[in-house]
Scaffold this motif. Structure first.
Motif, PDB file in Angstrom:
ATOM      1  N   GLY A 236      45.933  43.114  51.094  1.00  0.00           N
ATOM      2  CA  GLY A 236      47.291  42.751  50.866  1.00  0.00           C
ATOM      3  C   GLY A 236      47.975  43.522  49.887  1.00  0.00           C
ATOM      4  O   GLY A 236      47.928  44.861  50.329  1.00  0.00           O
ATOM      5  N   ASP A 237      48.470  43.154  48.573  1.00  0.00           N
ATOM      6  CA  ASP A 237      49.251  44.035  47.875  1.00  0.00           C
ATOM      7  C   ASP A 237      48.189  44.569  46.717  1.00  0.00           C
ATOM      8  O   ASP A 237      48.881  44.938  45.817  1.00  0.00           O
ATOM      9  N   SER A 238      46.983  44.385  46.729  1.00  0.00           N
ATOM     10  CA  SER A 238      46.145  44.873  45.578  1.00  0.00           C
ATOM     11  C   SER A 238      46.073  46.356  45.399  1.00  0.00           C
ATOM     12  O   SER A 238      45.896  46.939  44.252  1.00  0.00           O
ATOM     13  N   ILE A 239      46.446  47.200  46.545  1.00  0.00           N
ATOM     14  CA  ILE A 239      46.824  48.600  46.502  1.00  0.00           C
ATOM     15  C   ILE A 239      47.984  48.585  47.235  1.00  0.00           C
ATOM     16  O   ILE A 239      48.022  48.604  48.290  1.00  0.00           O
ATOM     17  N   GLY A 240      49.295  48.875  46.752  1.00  0.00           N
ATOM     18  CA  GLY A 240      50.433  48.543  47.204  1.00  0.00           C
ATOM     19  C   GLY A 240      51.328  49.812  47.887  1.00  0.00           C
ATOM     20  O   GLY A 240      52.142  49.472  48.419  1.00  0.00           O
ATOM     21  N   ASP A 250      45.385  53.602  37.539  1.00  0.00           N
ATOM     22  CA  ASP A 250      45.714  53.184  36.041  1.00  0.00           C
ATOM     23  C   ASP A 250      46.932  52.832  35.536  1.00  0.00           C
ATOM     24  O   ASP A 250      47.247  52.368  34.398  1.00  0.00           O
ATOM     25  N   TRP A 251      47.997  53.396  36.060  1.00  0.00           N
ATOM     26  CA  TRP A 251      49.460  53.339  35.613  1.00  0.00           C
ATOM     27  C   TRP A 251      49.788  52.017  36.007  1.00  0.00           C
ATOM     28  O   TRP A 251      49.609  51.440  37.033  1.00  0.00           O
ATOM     29  N   ASN A 252      50.595  51.445  35.047  1.00  0.00           N
ATOM     30  CA  ASN A 252      51.304  50.021  35.360  1.00  0.00           C
ATOM     31  C   ASN A 252      52.504  50.561  36.441  1.00  0.00           C
ATOM     32  O   ASN A 252      53.186  51.331  36.228  1.00  0.00           O
ATOM     33  N   PRO A 259      51.299  43.853  35.241  1.00  0.00           N
ATOM     34  CA  PRO A 259      51.039  45.315  35.577  1.00  0.00           C
ATOM     35  C   PRO A 259      49.679  45.712  34.739  1.00  0.00           C
ATOM     36  O   PRO A 259      48.883  46.350  35.459  1.00  0.00           O
ATOM     37  N   GLU A 260      49.449  45.214  33.562  1.00  0.00           N
ATOM     38  CA  GLU A 260      47.946  45.729  32.833  1.00  0.00           C
ATOM     39  C   GLU A 260      46.841  45.338  33.722  1.00  0.00           C
ATOM     40  O   GLU A 260      45.837  45.972  34.020  1.00  0.00           O
ATOM     41  N   THR A 261      46.826  43.978  34.091  1.00  0.00           N
ATOM     42  CA  THR A 261      45.829  43.429  34.745  1.00  0.00           C
ATOM     43  C   THR A 261      45.635  44.080  36.088  1.00  0.00           C
ATOM     44  O   THR A 261      44.664  44.270  36.746  1.00  0.00           O
ATOM     45  N   ALA A 262      46.699  44.208  36.830  1.00  0.00           N
ATOM     46  CA  ALA A 262      46.998  44.697  38.270  1.00  0.00           C
ATOM     47  C   ALA A 262      46.138  46.228  38.197  1.00  0.00           C
ATOM     48  O   ALA A 262      45.472  46.641  39.137  1.00  0.00           O
ATOM     49  N   THR A 267      42.031  49.962  39.760  1.00  0.00           N
ATOM     50  CA  THR A 267      40.978  50.934  39.430  1.00  0.00           C
ATOM     51  C   THR A 267      39.599  50.458  39.886  1.00  0.00           C
ATOM     52  O   THR A 267      38.834  51.392  40.484  1.00  0.00           O
ATOM     53  N   THR A 268      39.234  49.364  39.587  1.00  0.00           N
ATOM     54  CA  THR A 268      37.961  49.088  39.812  1.00  0.00           C
ATOM     55  C   THR A 268      37.676  48.844  41.377  1.00  0.00           C
ATOM     56  O   THR A 268      36.566  49.037  41.933  1.00  0.00           O
ATOM     57  N   LEU A 269      38.668  48.329  42.310  1.00  0.00           N
ATOM     58  CA  LEU A 269      38.653  48.314  43.643  1.00  0.00           C
ATOM     59  C   LEU A 269      38.450  49.332  44.139  1.00  0.00           C
ATOM     60  O   LEU A 269      37.776  49.805  45.306  1.00  0.00           O
ATOM     61  N   MET A 270      39.341  50.446  43.882  1.00  0.00           N
ATOM     62  CA  MET A 270      39.277  51.737  44.321  1.00  0.00           C
ATOM     63  C   MET A 270      37.983  52.446  44.244  1.00  0.00           C
ATOM     64  O   MET A 270      37.413  52.986  45.035  1.00  0.00           O
ATOM     65  N   ASP A 271      37.379  52.076  43.003  1.00  0.00           N
ATOM     66  CA  ASP A 271      36.030  52.882  42.614  1.00  0.00           C
ATOM     67  C   ASP A 271      34.958  52.309  43.673  1.00  0.00           C
ATOM     68  O   ASP A 271      34.190  52.855  44.325  1.00  0.00           O
ATOM     69  N   GLN A 272      35.145  50.856  43.865  1.00  0.00           N
ATOM     70  CA  GLN A 272      34.077  50.543  44.859  1.00  0.00           C
ATOM     71  C   GLN A 272      34.291  50.825  46.456  1.00  0.00           C
ATOM     72  O   GLN A 272      33.408  51.151  47.005  1.00  0.00           O
TER      73      GLN A 272
END
Length: 306
Positions: A236-240, A250-252, A259-262, A267-272
């Motif tokens: 979806g748009d979790s990585i836009g 990690d930038w808003n 923006p902060e939660t996103a 960042t967590t998703l990218m790492d996984q």
């Protein structure tokens, strides 16, 4: 000969979008097959957005050199809209439905793309929404305000549904997104008797599991499709986008409602995804949106699948 209404609408939408974009009648798509599943990534066209929509909250002195490296304008963004179609046995499943004719002049060509694959709106059995922003939801209804996919059942995350259907959202979402809320409530109300709500971690259909990826919207979901040892994550748009979201996850971003939660989610998703070498499909990633997340010394990179 009189065309059936839905066939007429499909043809009209295709001609309008094609004329606007100068497109040929058989749009390109990408296909992934594993197990008994076939996944096609098809185009709903593209958006034209001011760069400020995403870039305004970011440190400009660091941003501009990164954009130059990627050949990305700071003034204008033209992200593609990649819709995922999954066929398995007697199921034909869409993940999001594009923007329809009412959101952006250069999008709304999903029907044309499906027709190129021999898929008619009546063939779609299930629709799963990642979230309810216009470019993912507004293709739900036809010009007569009837559901465009009449045989489909619908699924959306429970938190996402509750947020957009809350009457207070129109007043609290912020002036720039008020039309998002009005449009979402109108469209979701049309399918309220046919929709199923789901939560994080649920296997919502055989081989399809939900993953909460909140921040872009309050209840945004990614979907992991798996068969045996193979899997693909529909983001979806979790990585836009394929530039700044990867270089500085990690930038808003101004495109995210929280923006902060996103940024934490991203960042967590990218790492996984980079660690597990999971294939991804991104709604606004370049090309056909299919590729992998590669861990770099500083940030990440999107590696498009040829």
């Amino acid at each position: 000969m009189k065309l059936p209404r839905r066939k007429f609408l499909a043809g009209s939408a295709a001609l309008t979008a094609g004329a606007a974009l100068g497109l040929q009648s058989s749009p390109a798509h990408a296909q992934v097959a594993f197990g008994d599943m076939t996944i096609d990534v098809v185009s709903d066209g593209f958006l034209t957005l001011p760069g400020s929509f995403i870039f305004d909250p970011m440190p400009q002195d660091e941003l501009l050199p990164i954009l130059k490296t990627y050949g990305q304008s700071a003034e204008v963004l033209t992200p593609p809209c990649n819709v995922t179609l999954l066929r398995q046995g007697d199921r034909t499943i869409l993940f999001d439905v594009g923007s329809g004719p009412d959101f952006s002049a250069n999008s709304g060509r999903l029907l044309d793309s499906l027709e190129a694959l021999g898929v008619a709106p009546d063939d779609v059995t299930d629709i799963i929404f990642t979230h309810a922003h216009p470019d993912h939801l507004w293709g739900l209804l036809d010009d007569f305000d009837d559901p465009l996919f009449p045989a489909a059942s619908y699924m959306i995350g429970k938190t996402e549904w509750e947020y957009w259907m809350d009457p207070n959202t129109i007043d609290t979402i912020g002036g720039g997104r008020t039309t998002f809320a009005i449009g979402a409530q109108r469209r979701l109300s049309m399918i309220k008797d046919q929709i199923t709500l789901f939560g994080d971690g649920e296997e919502i259909l055989p081989g399809i599991a939900a993953r909460a990826t909140v921040g872009h919207t309050p209840g945004h979901m990614a979907l992991e499709v798996h068969s045996g040892s193979e899997s693909v994550m529909i983001l979806g748009d979790s990585i836009g986008n394929d530039h700044i979201a990867f270089a500085k996850p990690d930038w808003n971003s101004g495109s995210d409602q929280d923006p902060e939660t996103a940024a934490k989610t991203r960042t967590t998703l990218m790492d996984q995804l980079s660690h597990e070498k999971t294939r991804v499909i991104g709604y606004h990633l370049s090309g056909n949106g299919i590729g992998y997340v590669d861990k770099m010394a500083d940030g990440y990179a999107f590696v498009a699948e040829a």
